[in-house]
Design an enzyme around this catalytic site. Structure first.
Site, mmCIF file in Angstrom:
data_model
loop_
_atom_site.group_PDB
_atom_site.id
_atom_site.type_symbol
_atom_site.label_atom_id
_atom_site.label_comp_id
_atom_site.label_asym_id
_atom_site.label_seq_id
_atom_site.Cartn_x
_atom_site.Cartn_y
_atom_site.Cartn_z
ATOM 1 C CG HIS A 1 34.555 77.272 39.952
ATOM 2 N ND1 HIS A 1 33.270 76.759 39.860
ATOM 3 C CD2 HIS A 1 35.235 76.710 38.925
ATOM 4 C CE1 HIS A 1 33.185 75.942 38.834
ATOM 5 N NE2 HIS A 1 34.365 75.900 38.240
ATOM 6 C CG HIS B 1 39.023 74.730 36.100
ATOM 7 N ND1 HIS B 1 38.887 73.444 36.571
ATOM 8 C CD2 HIS B 1 37.781 75.287 36.157
ATOM 9 C CE1 HIS B 1 37.620 73.229 36.886
ATOM 10 N NE2 HIS B 1 36.927 74.335 36.651
ATOM 11 C CD GLU C 1 29.896 73.376 34.021
ATOM 12 O OE1 GLU C 1 30.474 72.338 34.392
ATOM 13 O OE2 GLU C 1 30.472 74.262 33.342
#
Ligand code: ADE
Ligand code: ZN
Length: 351
Positions: A27, A29, A210
């Site tokens: 995970h 970006h 989240e």
């Protein structure tokens, strides 16, 4: 092989073990790995004007109150990426840091809509990122693959158009994800595009839980049929959901620094990572947007263990093992990584 005696590993050994261990990042970006120095270098290279005087002024703006306040700056930072070489250089910079952290497998998110909306061609984005991934496999010996994320604040029709535009490059990415502003944008809005991606044999993941409620995790599982939940930390609000996630051994890609910077938890000592593991959930630790949140993967691991006294050697091993198991690598690729992990902990536990 004799078994690891976790009681023989004391907490003082953990930082070195966490740093040295083979691990997967699931995970991260890539646009969130753009360091301010590289943002300014690319801005100069491409003649892009930035609303910040210098690197220090930009860094000073990294004080976030929630996910949206971060995303506004993150999308602005990505505006300096124009050419294939820019995308390559950004990914290569991350991959060199990943190798230094003993990441053996990096499954990297990218947000094509952030770029295509500015007139950058899909091929420029994917080809630039992919050439860096291939270079890392050759020069750094780590497996690096790409996961295309749809921006959930935009429509499903736009996500479908994005998938269509990416399909000529189908062999250059392994999965799709769902990111950006979570509240008010539930996973079920993207049912059709995820079904279409599944038909293409792509892996499926989605950010859920989240900032968004447990219901979003349920629909990511039941409607989108994801293979991993990104974040997922709010699952503990729903015991039936926890039970389901444990039964499925559904990986949760948890990002401790991110959760603190975006005010999901007040501070690292208040993070629920130890609870997630003790509930039997398949949690992993990841860096999310390391250039914005204060550190890369090893720093997330080491500082989270420092902050949470409930975490011990067994948890460290479990988190690292989970990251390797939850990756989309083949069993043949995983076997030597898992063997190296076992050897490291076994050696540390021998007295
Ligand atoms: N895009 C980059 N980082 C993100 C995060 N933490 N949540 C949602 N979208 C993101
Ligand atoms: Zn994320």
């Amino acid at each position: 092989m004799s078994s690891i005696n976790f009681d023989h590993i004391d907490r003082a050994q953990l930082p070195a073990l966490l740093r040295a261990a083979p691990k997967a990042e699931l995970h991260m970006h890539i646009e969130g790995s753009l360091e301010p120095e590289l943002i300014f270098e690319l801005a100069r290279r491409n003649g892009v004007a930035l609303p910040y005087a210098d690197v220090e002024a930009l860094r000073a703006a990294y004080a976030f109150t929630d996910l949206q306040s971060f995303l506004d700056i993150y999308y602005a930072g990505a505006s300096v990426l124009i050419t294939e070489a820019d995308f390559h250089d950004m990914a290569w910079a991350y991959l060199q840091r990943a190798a230094a952290d003993h990441i053996v497998n990096a499954e990297i998110f990218f947000d094509p809509q952030t770029h295509t909306a500015r007139g950058i061609a899909m091929g420029t984005v994917i080809t630039g990122l992919h050439s860096a991934a291939k270079r890392a496999e050759k020069e750094l010996g780590l497996r690096a693959v790409l996961i295309l994320c749809f921006l959930r604040h935009l429509s499903e029709d736009e996500a479908l158009a994005t998938l269509d535009a990416a399909l000529p490059y189908r062999e250059l990415f392994v999965g799709v994800g769902l990111d950006s502003s979570e509240r008010g944008h539930p996973p079920e809005n993207f049912a059709r595009v995820f079904a279409k991606a599944a038909q293409q044999g792509l892996h499926l993941v989605a950010h859920a839980g989240e900032e968004g409620p447990p219901e979003y995790i349920w629909s990511a599982l039941d409607v989108l049929k994801v293979e991993r939940i990104d974040h997922g930390v709010r699952c503990t609000e729903d015991p039936a959901l926890v039970q389901r996630l444990v039964e499925l051994q559904m990986p949760l890609t948890v990002c401790p620094f991110s959760n603190v910077k975006l005010c999901v938890f007040d501070s690292l000592p208040r993070h629920n990572l130890a609870t997630l593991l003790d509930l039997g959930l398949k949690a992993t630790v990841n860096s999310d947007d390391p250039a914005y949140f204060g550190g890369y993967l090893n720093q997330n691991l080491v500082e989270t263990f420092e902050a949470l006294p409930a975490l011990g050697a067994r948890h460290a091993y479990q988190l690292l093992r989970n990251s390797l198991e939850a990756s989309f690598a083949t069993a043949e690729q995983k076997a030597p990584w898992l063997a190296d992990l076992d050897r490291l902990f076994l050696t540390a536990s021998v007295r």
